[in-house]
Scaffold this motif. Structure first.
Motif, short mmCIF file in Angstrom:
data_model
loop_
_atom_site.label_atom_id
_atom_site.label_comp_id
_atom_site.label_asym_id
_atom_site.label_seq_id
_atom_site.Cartn_x
_atom_site.Cartn_y
_atom_site.Cartn_z
N UNK A 72 0.80 -1.24 0.00
CA UNK A 72 0.00 0.00 0.00
C UNK A 72 0.83 1.29 0.00
N UNK A 73 2.11 1.19 0.37
CA UNK A 73 2.87 2.44 0.51
C UNK A 73 3.50 2.92 -0.80
N UNK A 74 3.71 1.98 -1.73
CA UNK A 74 4.44 2.28 -2.95
C UNK A 74 4.07 3.59 -3.63
N UNK A 75 2.79 3.71 -3.99
CA UNK A 75 2.40 4.90 -4.76
C UNK A 75 1.56 5.87 -3.92
N UNK A 76 1.72 5.80 -2.62
CA UNK A 76 0.90 6.67 -1.77
C UNK A 76 1.42 8.10 -1.78
N UNK A 77 0.54 9.07 -2.03
CA UNK A 77 1.03 10.46 -2.04
C UNK A 77 1.38 10.92 -0.62
N UNK A 78 2.27 11.88 -0.49
CA UNK A 78 2.61 12.37 0.84
C UNK A 78 1.47 13.18 1.44
N UNK A 79 1.39 13.33 2.73
CA UNK A 79 2.26 12.72 3.73
C UNK A 79 1.83 11.28 4.02
N UNK A 80 2.83 10.37 4.10
CA UNK A 80 2.51 8.98 4.39
C UNK A 80 2.53 8.78 5.91
N UNK A 81 1.45 8.19 6.42
CA UNK A 81 1.39 7.90 7.86
C UNK A 81 1.59 6.41 8.06
N UNK A 82 2.45 6.06 9.00
CA UNK A 82 2.72 4.65 9.30
C UNK A 82 2.74 4.44 10.80
N UNK A 83 2.52 3.20 11.21
CA UNK A 83 2.76 2.85 12.60
C UNK A 83 3.90 1.84 12.62
N UNK A 84 4.53 1.71 13.75
CA UNK A 84 5.55 0.66 13.89
C UNK A 84 5.69 0.30 15.37
N UNK A 85 6.02 -1.00 15.55
CA UNK A 85 6.36 -1.46 16.91
C UNK A 85 7.88 -1.62 17.05
N UNK A 86 8.63 -1.23 16.05
CA UNK A 86 10.09 -1.45 16.11
C UNK A 86 10.72 -0.62 17.21
N UNK A 87 11.69 -1.18 17.92
CA UNK A 87 12.46 -0.34 18.84
C UNK A 87 13.31 0.64 18.04
N UNK A 88 13.75 1.67 18.70
CA UNK A 88 14.48 2.76 18.04
C UNK A 88 15.63 2.28 17.16
N UNK A 89 16.46 1.39 17.72
CA UNK A 89 17.69 1.01 17.00
C UNK A 89 17.40 0.14 15.77
#
Ligand code: A3P
Length: 288
Positions: A87-104
């Motif tokens: 879904x992100x490939x052709x998405x116009x800005x601003x793109x909003x995402x969530x993540x559970x990744x730790x900072x590093x």
């Protein structure tokens, strides 16, 4: 490496195979972050779905159509999950995402970008309770056993995305200056309108009083519970069974008081105190 097929181990963190793959994790690691990207970062069960409702409304200046027509996992995808590349490939800005990744574990391009981050923290005792119920309704996760058994796993970090304390410490010690805003789930429960105003200001959006009213109706617990694009009712019951526990379950602060015994509270407090030693920021629940 997999554990019983339900999880992949990614840099030592358990992530579910239902929503993650080696390819999706590689996609996240190589993702090209843009300056106008916006991330909501959470430890699981801290308000991710809530931010998937809030961000599109605020970023569009109050347009409710995206949250009423696009499922949460596609409108604000998890960077590390399989839907992201679709879904992100052709998405116009601003793109909003969530993540559970730790900072590093954020992709290298994130650190050199100007992308903004909203980090949502929730009382870890409520996170443990919410997660326990989530494990009961989601067939793609391990059966949690009793709450006592689950609490041991939670404290040891043998749960999705590892220890709560490690996640919070990683993002609290980030070096992002005014690119990051911290907000607590409890603050959002207490004053949603105020939280939406703070987030709007941080993202440089100016919502009218009327747009804010509509945003509150859309993003409050009942508004989201009634939104089929956000309440996970589109997911088949053999994957997420709402009759066992709805995904949008209670939406309150302090439900842990209905679950923890005094002994469990003491066990939790001992681990929390040890692991949060030296952490400068104080949370509202620290005085519990
Ligand atoms: P409970 O299980 O305590 O009800 P995540 O989206 O990170 O998985 O977090 C899910 C938790 O956030 C659930 O907590 C859910 O009810 C809560 N939540 C989602 N939207 C909410 C809202 N609008 N208001 C309050 N809580 C919300």
């Amino acid at each position: 490496m997999t554990t019983e097929g339900k999880y992949i181990l990614f840099k030592g963190l358990m992530v579910p195979t239902e929503t993650h793959s080696a390819e999706s994790l590689k996609y996240a690691a190589e993702f090209q972050v843009r300056d106008d990207d916006v991330f909501a970062v959470t430890y699981p069960k801290s308000g991710t779905t809530w931010m998937q409702e809030i961000l599109p409304v605020i970023l569009s200046g109050g347009n409710l159509t995206p949250v009423q027509t696009i499922p949460n996992w596609d409108r604000v995808p998890w960077l590390e999950e399989t839907r992201a590349s679709l879904v992100l490939g052709d998405r116009p800005p601003p793109r909003a995402m969530v993540t559970h990744l730790p900072y590093h574990l954020m992709p290298p391009s994130f650190f050199t970008s100007k992308a903004k981050v909203i980090y949502v923290t929730r009382n870890p005792k409520d996170v443990a309770v919410s997660s326990f119920h989530f494990h009961k309704m989601a067939s793609f996760l391990d059966d949690p056993g009793t709450f006592d058994q689950f609490l041991d796993k939670f404290l040891a970090g043998n749960v999705l995305f590892g220890k709560w304390t490690d996640h919070v410490k990683s993002w609290r010690s980030s070096d992002l200056g005014d690119r990051i805003m911290y907000i607590a789930y409890e603050e959002m429960v207490e004053d949603l309108r105020g939280a939406l105003q703070r987030i709007s200001k941080f993202l440089g959006r100016d919502l009218s009083a009327e747009a804010l009213d509509l945003a509150c109706q859309q993003c409050c617990f009942d508004g989201m519970r009634n939104n089929t694009m956000s309440n996970y009712s589109l997911v088949p019951a053999d994957i997420m069974d709402s009759s066992k526990s709805p995904f949008l379950r209670k939406g309150v602060a302090g439900d842990w008081k209905n679950h923890f015994s005094p002994e469990q509270e003491a066990r939790f407090a001992a681990v929390y105190k040890e692991e949060m030693k030296g952490v400068a920021c104080k949370f509202s629940w620290d005085k519990d």
